[in-house]
Every structure is written in structure tokens, then in C-alpha cells.
Design a protein around this motif. Structure first.
Motif, PDB file in Angstrom:
ATOM      1  N   ALA A 125       2.375  -5.949   1.822  1.00 42.80           N
ATOM      2  CA  ALA A 125       1.858  -5.071   0.781  1.00 42.80           C
ATOM      3  C   ALA A 125       0.342  -5.152   0.682  1.00 42.80           C
ATOM      4  CB  ALA A 125       2.490  -5.428  -0.563  1.00 42.80           C
ATOM      5  N   ASN A 126      -0.185  -6.374   0.716  1.00 43.81           N
ATOM      6  CA  ASN A 126      -1.637  -6.537   0.655  1.00 43.81           C
ATOM      7  C   ASN A 126      -2.322  -5.899   1.858  1.00 43.81           C
ATOM      8  OD1 ASN A 126      -1.837  -7.921  -1.823  1.00 43.81           O
ATOM      9  ND2 ASN A 126      -1.337  -9.865  -0.857  1.00 43.81           N
ATOM     10  N   ALA A 127      -1.752  -6.094   3.045  1.00 42.54           N
ATOM     11  CA  ALA A 127      -2.341  -5.519   4.254  1.00 42.54           C
ATOM     12  C   ALA A 127      -2.280  -3.992   4.220  1.00 42.54           C
ATOM     13  CB  ALA A 127      -1.618  -6.053   5.492  1.00 42.54           C
ATOM     14  N   TYR A 128      -1.172  -3.458   3.732  1.00 47.69           N
ATOM     15  CA  TYR A 128      -1.011  -2.005   3.655  1.00 47.69           C
ATOM     16  C   TYR A 128      -2.089  -1.404   2.744  1.00 47.69           C
ATOM     17  CZ  TYR A 128       1.194   2.560   2.980  1.00 47.69           C
ATOM     18  OH  TYR A 128       1.444   3.915   2.924  1.00 47.69           O
ATOM     19  N   LEU A 129      -2.260  -1.983   1.560  1.00 52.04           N
ATOM     20  CA  LEU A 129      -3.255  -1.440   0.641  1.00 52.04           C
ATOM     21  C   LEU A 129      -4.673  -1.645   1.159  1.00 52.04           C
ATOM     22  CD1 LEU A 129      -1.841  -2.392  -2.882  1.00 52.04           C
ATOM     23  CD2 LEU A 129      -1.576  -0.269  -1.598  1.00 52.04           C
ATOM     24  N   GLN A 130      -4.916  -2.780   1.780  1.00 52.92           N
ATOM     25  CA  GLN A 130      -6.250  -3.046   2.315  1.00 52.92           C
ATOM     26  C   GLN A 130      -6.664  -1.986   3.327  1.00 52.92           C
ATOM     27  OE1 GLN A 130      -8.229  -5.873   1.302  1.00 52.92           O
ATOM     28  NE2 GLN A 130      -9.760  -4.530   2.194  1.00 52.92           N
ATOM     29  N   SER A 131      -5.725  -1.551   4.167  1.00 52.70           N
ATOM     30  CA  SER A 131      -6.045  -0.599   5.230  1.00 52.70           C
ATOM     31  C   SER A 131      -5.912   0.855   4.800  1.00 52.70           C
ATOM     32  CB  SER A 131      -5.147  -0.849   6.444  1.00 52.70           C
ATOM     33  OG  SER A 131      -3.781  -0.644   6.117  1.00 52.70           O
ATOM     34  N   ARG A 132      -5.012   1.143   3.836  1.00 52.36           N
ATOM     35  CA  ARG A 132      -4.714   2.545   3.522  1.00 52.36           C
ATOM     36  C   ARG A 132      -5.051   2.969   2.096  1.00 52.36           C
ATOM     37  NH1 ARG A 132       0.902   4.112   6.658  1.00 52.36           N
ATOM     38  NH2 ARG A 132       0.718   2.661   8.392  1.00 52.36           N
ATOM     39  N   ALA A 133      -5.032   2.041   1.167  1.00 49.70           N
ATOM     40  CA  ALA A 133      -5.267   2.430  -0.229  1.00 49.70           C
ATOM     41  C   ALA A 133      -5.926   1.297  -0.999  1.00 49.70           C
ATOM     42  CB  ALA A 133      -3.949   2.833  -0.893  1.00 49.70           C
ATOM     43  N   PRO A 134      -7.127   0.884  -0.577  1.00 49.60           N
ATOM     44  CA  PRO A 134      -7.777  -0.270  -1.224  1.00 49.60           C
ATOM     45  C   PRO A 134      -8.104  -0.046  -2.698  1.00 49.60           C
ATOM     46  CG  PRO A 134      -9.285   0.869   0.275  1.00 49.60           C
ATOM     47  CD  PRO A 134      -7.938   1.435   0.526  1.00 49.60           C
ATOM     48  N   ARG A 135      -8.056   1.197  -3.163  1.00 46.76           N
ATOM     49  CA  ARG A 135      -8.349   1.462  -4.571  1.00 46.76           C
ATOM     50  C   ARG A 135      -7.337   0.806  -5.509  1.00 46.76           C
ATOM     51  NH1 ARG A 135      -6.109   5.786  -2.247  1.00 46.76           N
ATOM     52  NH2 ARG A 135      -4.389   6.916  -3.254  1.00 46.76           N
ATOM     53  N   TYR A 136      -6.171   0.440  -4.955  1.00 49.93           N
ATOM     54  CA  TYR A 136      -5.156  -0.194  -5.786  1.00 49.93           C
ATOM     55  C   TYR A 136      -5.258  -1.719  -5.802  1.00 49.93           C
ATOM     56  CZ  TYR A 136      -2.927   4.420  -5.667  1.00 49.93           C
ATOM     57  OH  TYR A 136      -2.666   5.773  -5.780  1.00 49.93           O
ATOM     58  N   LEU A 137      -6.141  -2.300  -5.018  1.00 48.58           N
ATOM     59  CA  LEU A 137      -6.383  -3.736  -5.076  1.00 48.58           C
ATOM     60  C   LEU A 137      -7.289  -4.014  -6.271  1.00 48.58           C
ATOM     61  CD1 LEU A 137      -7.001  -4.386  -1.274  1.00 48.58           C
ATOM     62  CD2 LEU A 137      -4.932  -4.944  -2.576  1.00 48.58           C
ATOM     63  N   PHE A 138      -6.989  -5.059  -7.019  1.00 45.54           N
ATOM     64  CA  PHE A 138      -7.643  -5.204  -8.324  1.00 45.54           C
ATOM     65  C   PHE A 138      -7.822  -6.664  -8.686  1.00 45.54           C
ATOM     66  CE2 PHE A 138      -7.371  -5.063 -13.084  1.00 45.54           C
ATOM     67  CZ  PHE A 138      -8.471  -4.245 -13.315  1.00 45.54           C
ATOM     68  N   LEU A 139      -8.982  -6.980  -9.240  1.00 45.30           N
ATOM     69  CA  LEU A 139      -9.230  -8.300  -9.814  1.00 45.30           C
ATOM     70  C   LEU A 139      -9.163  -8.171 -11.323  1.00 45.30           C
ATOM     71  CD1 LEU A 139     -10.047 -11.274  -9.738  1.00 45.30           C
ATOM     72  CD2 LEU A 139     -12.435 -10.549  -9.628  1.00 45.30           C
ATOM     73  N   SER A 140      -8.117  -8.736 -11.906  1.00 49.10           N
ATOM     74  CA  SER A 140      -7.953  -8.674 -13.351  1.00 49.10           C
ATOM     75  C   SER A 140      -8.845  -9.711 -14.020  1.00 49.10           C
ATOM     76  CB  SER A 140      -6.490  -8.926 -13.722  1.00 49.10           C
ATOM     77  OG  SER A 140      -6.358  -9.151 -15.114  1.00 49.10           O
ATOM     78  N   GLU A 141      -9.779  -9.250 -14.836  1.00 47.70           N
ATOM     79  CA  GLU A 141     -10.620 -10.182 -15.582  1.00 47.70           C
ATOM     80  C   GLU A 141      -9.814 -10.850 -16.693  1.00 47.70           C
ATOM     81  OE1 GLU A 141     -14.199  -8.432 -16.986  1.00 47.70           O
ATOM     82  OE2 GLU A 141     -14.892  -7.824 -14.989  1.00 47.70           O
TER      83      GLU A 141
END
Length: 320
Positions: free
Chosen positions: A50-66
Motif C-alpha cells: 500500500a505504501n509503495a503504491y501510493l508513493q508511486s501513483r498517489a503520493p497526495r494520500y501519504l500524510f504525517l499526522s501532527e
């Protein structure tokens, strides 16, 4: 719109995420990618995939929650095309003919819970069955809303195992559950903790589990700060919320009053009066309150809660 853990959301580009936190942050729903369209069909995603998929195709969904001081996935509210609700799926199943054997078993178990006193409106179905992509090998993932209904359902699981209407997990099913979890405990340790929880069983050869979503949800206002790894031993003072999400354990400890687990593996792990060893991350709130967090990442590598001094009771207390 009200989002709860174990709900699913679908984006306009066909990605399906499981909600992990009911409190939006920066107009996003905190979640984790579970299914993505690959080769013309929905494929289930493991953590690394899942992480690899988003990193390559949809990085906008990777998130650092403060607020949580954690990296996870998050979907902007504007990107959500559909919200899948577990309780709505139960109503749909009970008002239609089952399409396959997995749906038939789900309906059968729902009827057993209802006949023995659990309010059907307190039960939901998540996982593959929530979005209709189950296979003959799928498990049944039930969500129970509210502690009273959850402990009623748990008692029923124990009674129906005793009567032979349900079965305990066999060796292969326990091994599969262990392998899926990526648990930091050894298999025998894992098994000793799990067997007394009564939140898993089999119906006609299909494994199911029940997960508590306490109502109202307990929200952390944050933001929090992670201070680093920690390993302690302490007596559990109160395990009334041990099956919550996150699971909560009040501790008899000079420095840390509480440990919480965001991974389902360590829900219901210990009873009041037992001594536990906890490996996790030390977390500090803006007020200076410190607690230990287990499950700081989805796989929680190296993080665990294990009992090192056991109570005499063979099953967890019915603490409500």
C-alpha cells in the motif's frame, strides 16, 4: 459526516481505504489503503504494498499526522466518492438473499447474535464483505458498537463454542491469524493470550472475529509528541477498556499511568491485576501527560504487550 474506525471510504480514482480514526485532520480522513484497482479488479493491499503504491501513483494520500505524530494515509473530504458503513451492510444482508456461502454464514451468525439478545443495530460488517469483494476463503469481520453489546456478543461466542454451534480456531487458522498479524510475540505466547479472548471463532469452517467500537468514541485532541522507544513492566490497574479502539490499560506505575494499543493484536491482552511487559513508544501530550503507545505504525514492529504474571481466571473479566 460521521466517520468511524473500520468504515471504508472510496476515492474518485477507485482506491478504497479503511478509516483508522474518526476525527478528521486538515479536512482529511485518517485511514489506510486496503484495495486498489490493478489489472481490472480490486486487489487487497498489504502494508508495504500500500505504501509503495501510493508513493508511486498517489503520493497526495501519504500524510504525517501532527495530532498523532504518526505517518499514515489520509484522504481529503473532497476526494471521497463513497462512504461504506458496516451497519448499513448488515441491514442490506438481512433484507436480501445471500449471494454466496460467505454471505450465508454472515447472515446465520447475525441471526444467532440477534436471537440470543444482541441488538442487531449494534452490529456491522467490515473487511471484504463490506464492499462485496469476498471470496470463498474470506473471513468475516464483525464490528460491535458499544461495550455492552460487545460483551454480550463475546459471551455468546463462548456459549456457542460450548454447544458446538461454533468452533474454536483450528491449528491452521491460528497459524494464519498469527502470520497475518506480524506479531512481535512468539507463536505459543500469541496463542496463550488469544485463546482466552473469545473474540474469534469459526462458523462452518470460516473464521470470524468481533471488534469493539466504543461509543462515544474517545478522541485525542493532540497534537502529541513521540519521545522514543520504551520497555517497562507494570501491573494492570484497570482493563475495562482493553477491547476498545485504541485498547486502553491503566497501569500501576510510578511514571506512566496508561498504555494504549492501536493494533488489534493487543486488544483484550491483559486483565486487571496481571503484570505485563510493554514495548512501545513513549508519547507526550501538550499538557505533559505521558503514556506508552503500542501500534505506532500499522505493523507495530517490535512493539507488544505480553502478560508475564497471569491471573487465575481462564477468561478475561466482563468489565464494562
Amino acid at each position: 459526516m460521521n466517520y468511524q474506525p473500520r468504515d471504508f471510504i472510496e476515492t474518485h480514482d477507485g482506491l478504497i481505504f479503511a478509516v483508522v480514526d474518526g476525527l478528521p485532520e486538515d479536512d482529511r480522513v485518517l485511514c489506510f489503503l486496503r484495495y486498489a484497482p490493478i489489472g481490472g479488479k480490486l486487489a487487497k493491499m498489504g502494508t508495504d504494498q500500500a505504501n509503495a503504491y501510493l508513493q508511486s501513483r498517489a503520493p497526495r494520500y501519504l500524510f504525517l499526522s501532527e495530532r498523532l505524530d504518526a505517518r499514515l494515509h489520509a484522504v481529503p473530504l473532497a476526494d471521497i466518492r463513497r462512504h461504506y458503513r458496516p451497519r448499513e451492510r448488515v441491514r442490506e444482508l438481512l433484507n436480501s438473499e445471500p449471494r454466496d456461502e460467505i454471505e450465508r454464514k454472515a447472515v446465520s451468525l447475525l441471526q444467532k447474535f440477534g436471537a440470543l439478545g444482541v441488538e442487531i443495530g449494534r452490529i456491522g460488517l467490515t473487511g471484504s464483505l463490506l464492499i462485496g469483494v469476498q471470496t470463498p476463503k474470506s473471513d468475516l469481520d464483525f464490528v460491535i458498537y458499544g461495550r455492552k453489546a460487545f460483551f454480550e456478543a463475546r459471551d455468546i461466542v463462548g456459549r456457542l463454542i460450548g454447544s458446538g454451534e461454533l468452533q474454536e480456531l483450528n491449528d491452521a487458522a491460528w497459524r494464519d491469524a498469527y502470520d497475518r498479524r506480524g506479531c512481535a510475540l512468539g507463536f505459543e505466547e500469541f496463542l496463550r493470550h488469544e485463546r482466552r479472548k473469545l473474540n474469534k471463532a469459526m462458523i462452518g469452517g470460516t473464521k470470524f472475529d468481533i471488534t469493539l467500537i466504543a461509543e462515544p468514541l474517545s478522541m485525542e485532541s493532540g497534537p502529541v509528541r513521540k519521545l522514543g522507544p520504551i520497555l517497562i513492566r507494570a501491573e494492570v490497574a484497570d482493563a475495562a477498556c482493553a477491547f476498545d479502539y485504541p485498547a486502553r490499560y491503566r497501569l500501576n506505575h510510578a511514571e506512566f499511568a496508561e498504555a494504549v494499543s492501536f493494533t488489534h493484536t493487543y486488544a483484550g491482552q491483559a486483565l486487571a491485576g496481571e503484570t505485563v511487559e510493554i514495548s512501545g513508544l513513549l508519547e507526550e501530550s501538550p499538557s505533559g501527560k505521558r503514556r506508552i503507545v503500542v501500534g505506532s505504525s500499522r505493523e507495530a514492529s517490535g512493539e507488544y504487550i505480553k502478560v508475564v504474571s497471569w491471573a487465575n481466571s481462564p477468561h478475561p473479566d466482563r468489565q464494562t
